[in-house]
Design a protein around this motif. Structure first.
Motif, PDB file in Angstrom:
ATOM      1  N   VAL A   1       0.838  -1.200   0.000  1.00  0.00           N
ATOM      2  CA  VAL A   1       0.000   0.000   0.000  1.00  0.00           C
ATOM      3  C   VAL A   1       0.874   1.252   0.000  1.00  0.00           C
ATOM      4  CG1 VAL A   1      -1.754   1.332   1.240  1.00  0.00           C
ATOM      5  CG2 VAL A   1      -1.851  -1.176   1.255  1.00  0.00           C
ATOM      6  N   ILE A   2       0.482   2.215  -0.828  1.00  0.00           N
ATOM      7  CA  ILE A   2       1.054   3.555  -0.817  1.00  0.00           C
ATOM      8  C   ILE A   2      -0.040   4.489  -0.330  1.00  0.00           C
ATOM      9  CG2 ILE A   2       2.087   5.400  -2.180  1.00  0.00           C
ATOM     10  CD1 ILE A   2       3.784   2.853  -2.151  1.00  0.00           C
ATOM     11  N   LEU A   3       0.203   5.203   0.771  1.00  0.00           N
ATOM     12  CA  LEU A   3      -0.811   6.093   1.339  1.00  0.00           C
ATOM     13  C   LEU A   3      -0.343   7.543   1.255  1.00  0.00           C
ATOM     14  CD1 LEU A   3      -3.518   6.402   2.773  1.00  0.00           C
ATOM     15  CD2 LEU A   3      -2.341   5.986   4.949  1.00  0.00           C
ATOM     16  N   ASP A   4      -1.167   8.359   0.592  1.00  0.00           N
ATOM     17  CA  ASP A   4      -0.899   9.780   0.396  1.00  0.00           C
ATOM     18  C   ASP A   4      -1.488  10.545   1.583  1.00  0.00           C
ATOM     19  OD1 ASP A   4      -0.736  12.389  -0.464  1.00  0.00           O
ATOM     20  OD2 ASP A   4      -1.493  11.992  -2.475  1.00  0.00           O
ATOM     21  N   ARG A   5      -0.634  10.942   2.515  1.00  0.00           N
ATOM     22  CA  ARG A   5      -0.948  11.595   3.786  1.00  0.00           C
ATOM     23  C   ARG A   5      -1.484  10.570   4.795  1.00  0.00           C
ATOM     24  NH1 ARG A   5       0.042  16.835   3.622  1.00  0.00           N
ATOM     25  NH2 ARG A   5      -0.577  18.192   1.884  1.00  0.00           N
ATOM     26  N   TYR A   6      -0.979  10.734   6.044  1.00  0.00           N
ATOM     27  CA  TYR A   6      -1.388   9.821   7.108  1.00  0.00           C
ATOM     28  C   TYR A   6      -1.391  10.605   8.415  1.00  0.00           C
ATOM     29  CZ  TYR A   6      -1.539   5.130   9.385  1.00  0.00           C
ATOM     30  OH  TYR A   6      -1.882   3.987  10.097  1.00  0.00           O
ATOM     31  N   PHE A   7      -0.893  10.014   9.459  1.00  0.00           N
ATOM     32  CA  PHE A   7      -0.988  10.584  10.796  1.00  0.00           C
ATOM     33  C   PHE A   7      -0.216  11.899  10.941  1.00  0.00           C
ATOM     34  CE2 PHE A   7       0.301  10.427  15.398  1.00  0.00           C
ATOM     35  CZ  PHE A   7      -0.964  10.643  15.914  1.00  0.00           C
ATOM     36  N   LEU A   8       0.980  11.974  10.394  1.00  0.00           N
ATOM     37  CA  LEU A   8       1.796  13.177  10.561  1.00  0.00           C
ATOM     38  C   LEU A   8       1.126  14.402   9.954  1.00  0.00           C
ATOM     39  CD1 LEU A   8       4.018  11.308  11.617  1.00  0.00           C
ATOM     40  CD2 LEU A   8       5.649  12.593  10.261  1.00  0.00           C
TER      41      LEU A   8
ATOM     42  N   TYR B   1      -1.049  19.638  10.544  1.00  0.00           N
ATOM     43  CA  TYR B   1      -1.983  20.660  10.093  1.00  0.00           C
ATOM     44  C   TYR B   1      -2.969  21.054  11.189  1.00  0.00           C
ATOM     45  CZ  TYR B   1      -0.412  20.776   5.261  1.00  0.00           C
ATOM     46  OH  TYR B   1       0.327  20.980   4.125  1.00  0.00           O
ATOM     47  N   ALA B   2      -3.351  20.090  12.042  1.00  0.00           N
ATOM     48  CA  ALA B   2      -4.250  20.421  13.148  1.00  0.00           C
ATOM     49  C   ALA B   2      -3.568  21.389  14.113  1.00  0.00           C
ATOM     50  CB  ALA B   2      -4.669  19.145  13.876  1.00  0.00           C
ATOM     51  N   GLU B   3      -2.303  21.124  14.412  1.00  0.00           N
ATOM     52  CA  GLU B   3      -1.531  22.019  15.280  1.00  0.00           C
ATOM     53  C   GLU B   3      -1.417  23.403  14.649  1.00  0.00           C
ATOM     54  OE1 GLU B   3       3.148  22.370  16.280  1.00  0.00           O
ATOM     55  OE2 GLU B   3       2.231  20.443  16.848  1.00  0.00           O
TER      56      GLU B   3
ATOM     57  N   ALA C   1       6.419  21.257  12.714  1.00  0.00           N
ATOM     58  CA  ALA C   1       5.429  20.299  13.220  1.00  0.00           C
ATOM     59  C   ALA C   1       5.673  18.899  12.671  1.00  0.00           C
ATOM     60  CB  ALA C   1       4.016  20.768  12.855  1.00  0.00           C
ATOM     61  N   TYR C   2       6.053  18.812  11.405  1.00  0.00           N
ATOM     62  CA  TYR C   2       6.403  17.506  10.823  1.00  0.00           C
ATOM     63  C   TYR C   2       7.679  16.957  11.463  1.00  0.00           C
ATOM     64  CZ  TYR C   2       3.140  17.240   6.836  1.00  0.00           C
ATOM     65  OH  TYR C   2       2.034  17.108   6.039  1.00  0.00           O
ATOM     66  N   GLY C   3       8.709  17.783  11.484  1.00  0.00           N
ATOM     67  CA  GLY C   3      10.006  17.330  11.974  1.00  0.00           C
ATOM     68  C   GLY C   3       9.962  16.865  13.413  1.00  0.00           C
TER      69      GLY C   3
END
Length: 203
Positions: free
Chosen positions: A87-94, A99-101, A161-163
């Protein structure tokens, strides 16, 4: 399809708008013979703006909506892997958390939610300088969501936020790639080679 894995692999693509994330994710799925998925799924994407508008500005409600789509994707990925399908998933938990933060959600669910999700084998974080992101999003047509990430302050906040979450177990191996100077094909072949190396290491 150039690469076939004996063991199914779960790859997640993350990154800011205009980094080439979706294009690279789709191309990688083709190359690996994997299923391509997105969060939210295509059905929900058709109604996303209406759903979010119904929350009347509550960023916590928006956050929970996106977390629900992540949990649903996680459950679906788990089934695919059990059936031997990569599976390749475009956007997940991070992406959901970053973005919520950025948008002001006060929910602190990083570790509580992470335990409910299947962990990626590899998370590919694509990046490009702000000016490159601006050019790319302008070329494809900027959405409202695109525009809110294209200021220097937003770019900096989201990268941070990602890092700050890159070492979480749900991320798996963290592969960071700059797409500013590389073609999609070059990026995708780098990712595919990395994925094959990972697969051989766990066989």
């Amino acid at each position: 399809m150039l690469f076939v894995h004996k063991k199914p692999i779960f790859l997640v693509f993350e990154g800011l708008d205009g980094t080439g994330k979706s294009s690279c994710a789709k191309r990688t799925a083709d190359l690996l013979g994997a299923r391509y998925m997105t969060t939210p799924c295509e059905t929900l994407r058709k109604h996303r703006e209406e759903i979010i508008a119904s929350f009347k500005g509550s960023q916590e409600a928006v956050h929970l909506f996106y977390l629900a789509t992540v949990k649903a994707a996680s459950d679906e990925v788990r089934i695919c892997l059990a059936e031997g399908k990569s599976v390749i998933l475009d956007r997940y938990f991070l992406s959901t958390q970053a973005y919520a933060e950025f948008r002001g959600s006060q929910l602190n669910l990083d570790y509580a939610m992470e335990t409910e999700l299947i962990h990626a084998d590899i998370t590919i974080y694509l990046e490009a300088p702000l000016e490159v992101r601006r050019e790319r999003t302008a070329a494809r047509g900027c959405s409202t969501a695109d525009n809110e990430t294209l200021s220097p302050s937003a770019d900096s906040m989201l990268r941070k936020a990602y890092g700050g979450r890159s070492s979480m177990p749900v991320v798996g191996k963290w592969l960071r790639l700059d797409t500013a100077q590389a073609s999609i094909d070059e990026v995708v072949h780098t990712i595919a080679a990395y994925a094959v190396h990972w697969q051989r290491g766990v066989s």
